[in-house]
Design an enzyme around this catalytic site. Structure first.
Site, short mmCIF file in Angstrom:
data_model
loop_
_atom_site.label_atom_id
_atom_site.label_comp_id
_atom_site.label_asym_id
_atom_site.label_seq_id
_atom_site.Cartn_x
_atom_site.Cartn_y
_atom_site.Cartn_z
N SER A 103 22.05 40.18 41.39
CA SER A 103 23.40 40.44 40.88
C SER A 103 23.71 41.93 40.90
O SER A 103 24.84 42.33 41.23
CB SER A 103 23.56 39.89 39.46
OG SER A 103 23.49 38.48 39.44
N GLU A 145 38.69 38.12 32.78
CA GLU A 145 39.13 38.56 31.47
C GLU A 145 38.72 37.55 30.41
O GLU A 145 38.34 36.41 30.74
CB GLU A 145 40.65 38.73 31.46
CG GLU A 145 41.12 39.82 32.41
CD GLU A 145 42.59 40.15 32.28
OE1 GLU A 145 43.03 41.13 32.89
OE2 GLU A 145 43.31 39.41 31.56
N SER A 150 38.90 31.53 35.73
CA SER A 150 39.24 30.86 36.97
C SER A 150 40.70 31.04 37.36
O SER A 150 41.10 30.61 38.44
CB SER A 150 38.92 29.36 36.87
OG SER A 150 37.54 29.15 36.70
N TRP A 174 32.42 39.91 30.95
CA TRP A 174 31.28 39.42 31.75
C TRP A 174 31.12 40.25 33.03
O TRP A 174 30.99 39.72 34.12
CB TRP A 174 31.42 37.93 32.08
CG TRP A 174 31.56 37.06 30.89
CD1 TRP A 174 32.66 36.33 30.52
CD2 TRP A 174 30.58 36.85 29.86
NE1 TRP A 174 32.43 35.67 29.34
CE2 TRP A 174 31.15 35.97 28.91
CE3 TRP A 174 29.28 37.31 29.65
CZ2 TRP A 174 30.46 35.55 27.77
CZ3 TRP A 174 28.59 36.89 28.52
CH2 TRP A 174 29.18 36.02 27.60
N THR A 176 29.04 42.59 35.30
CA THR A 176 27.70 43.08 35.64
C THR A 176 27.77 44.56 35.98
O THR A 176 28.70 45.02 36.66
CB THR A 176 27.15 42.30 36.84
OG1 THR A 176 27.02 40.91 36.48
CG2 THR A 176 25.79 42.83 37.27
N CYS A 250 36.88 39.90 48.22
CA CYS A 250 35.63 40.49 47.73
C CYS A 250 34.71 39.41 47.18
O CYS A 250 33.50 39.39 47.46
CB CYS A 250 35.93 41.52 46.65
SG CYS A 250 36.93 42.93 47.15
N GLU A 375 31.67 33.72 39.81
CA GLU A 375 32.24 33.81 41.16
C GLU A 375 32.65 32.43 41.69
O GLU A 375 32.46 32.11 42.85
CB GLU A 375 31.28 34.53 42.10
CG GLU A 375 31.04 35.96 41.66
CD GLU A 375 30.14 36.74 42.57
OE1 GLU A 375 30.11 36.45 43.78
OE2 GLU A 375 29.46 37.67 42.08
#
Length: 396
Positions: A103, A145, A150, A174, A176, A250, A375
């Site tokens: 990650s 957010e 989703s 959330w 990373t 992305c 993702e």
């Protein structure tokens, strides 16, 4: 009559002979990343996971930059320019060590650096990409957010023009690498649509409190991004994209890495189960000699190597410029689901030992619960495929 050549011996580690599809350069990349992970991650990761920390992350980032693993499939600006297959092999080896390490690399390269490389201006690329490729600057990617995961189209983070500046307000969740990042790629609503912004993390009004009490991805830095009247110059915006096409492209690039990475976690758990089954004795013989155990191992091997073949196929399509987002959804949906099942089955073979951090199985299984969701959740990828198959949109 011409005799057929004798096939090579069966290799339990590569039962389908997938290595035959790889070029020497591919194998060299794989071995470099595997050796780095064996030296710098595997001896320590159980302790990191237990403590819920990733110490020395900046040093690890520089080392990953040193072996060309950051933004490795990007061209120029200090990036390695590796093939998609080579990048995938690197993701597999990193996640075989731990999902948190993969990650770190995915967010750095496939999200933050990819956004700058594809949508940034030339000055932005020169300012950020060489340092990020070297691991001197860590990046993060702010899309999700607290109330919009989703459904990013309805994000609340917004950027307003004030004179020649932009002023950003909002929250991202959330994220990373957030607490250790030097630059954040933040997506925000503007009067012109959703835009991406390069936010130096030392900007006044920006903070990134680390999220604690996780039971998954514990050897990973996960943060909230807080933007309170963060003032940025006009040239902080990514100039080459407006709308969700930016962040979603992305994400598609990052999801491709997950297709490979999930198989790394599965491989590690499968190998632990095989070794355990050959040495653990019950009723006077190794449990691997019993039919039920062999059936489990056979089913795990089939799904593991089917998943690697799928990842390889998608990688070749990406290298040929023919990979579609729906195909990436196909890969992520299948491979992460199967990887979790492989980990759970491996746990049953290890019995009570399967929950111990002396073995990697439960660590991989809990990590994959996050990978399954981030993702793109299972449901979102099912609907992507459902729409592609029927031509009917079931999202709303």
């Amino acid at each position: 009559m011409v005799s057929s050549p004798k096939p090579p011996a069966f290799d339990p580690a590569d039962p389908l002979g997938i290595d035959d599809l790889l070029e020497p350069e591919d194998l060299a990349v794989r071995d470099t990343v595997r050796d780095w992970a064996a030296d710098r991650v595997l001896p320590y990761v159980a302790d990191w996971y237990e403590k819920g920390e990733l110490p020395g992350i900046r040093e690890l980032a520089r080392e990953l930059g040193g072996i060309g693993a950051l933004g490795m499939s990007l061209q120029g600006y200090g990036c390695a320019g590796a093939s998609a297959v080579q990048y995938g092999l690197a993701c597999l080896e990193l996640e075989a060590a731990d999902s948190g390490i993969r990650s770190l690399v995915s967010v750095q390269g496939s999200l933050a650096m990819y956004a700058v490389h594809r949508f940034g201006g030339e000055e932005q690329k020169r300012a950020w990409l060489p340092r990020m490729a070297a691991g001197e600057v860590i990046g993060c990617f702010g899309l999700t957010e607290p109330d919009h995961g989703s459904d990013p189209a309805n994000m609340r983070t917004h950027a307003k023009r004030e004179g020649g500046d932009w002023v950003l307000n909002g929250r991202k969740m959330w994220i990373t690498n957030g607490s250790v990042a030097g630059v954040a790629v933040v997506w925000a609503q503007t009067d012109d649509g959703i835009r991406g912004f390069l936010v130096p993390t030392d900007s006044p009004g920006f903070s990134a409190p680390e999220i604690k009490h996780k039971w998954s991805l514990r050897a990973s830095v996960t943060s909230e991004l807080v933007l309170d009247d963060v003032r940025l110059p006009a040239d902080a915006v990514l100039p080459e994209v407006t709308g969700l096409r930016g962040p979603l492209s992305c994400l598609s690039h990052a999801r491709y890495g997950i297709v490979w990475g999930a198989m790394g976690a599965a491989r590690s758990s499968f190998e632990s189960a095989v070794q355990y089954a050959k040495t653990r004795e019950q009723f006077g013989r190794p449990i691997g000699a019993f039919q039920l155990t062999q059936a489990k191992l056979a089913d795990m091997a089939v799904e593991l190597h089917k998943g690697i073949l799928l990842a390889h196929h998608l990688g070749r399509r990406m290298d040929a410029g023919r990979l579609r987002p729906e195909q990436v959804s196909f890969g992520k949906l299948n491979n992460v689901r199967e990887a979790i099942d492989i980990c759970r089955t491996a746990r049953t073979i290890l019995g009570a030992n399967g929950i111990s951090l002396e073995y990697p199985v439960m660590r991989h299984a809990t990590n994959l619960e996050s990978v399954l969701t981030y993702e793109g959740t299972v449901e979102m990828h099912q609907l992507v495929l459902g729409k592609a198959l029927t031509g009917l949109d079931a999202f709303r």
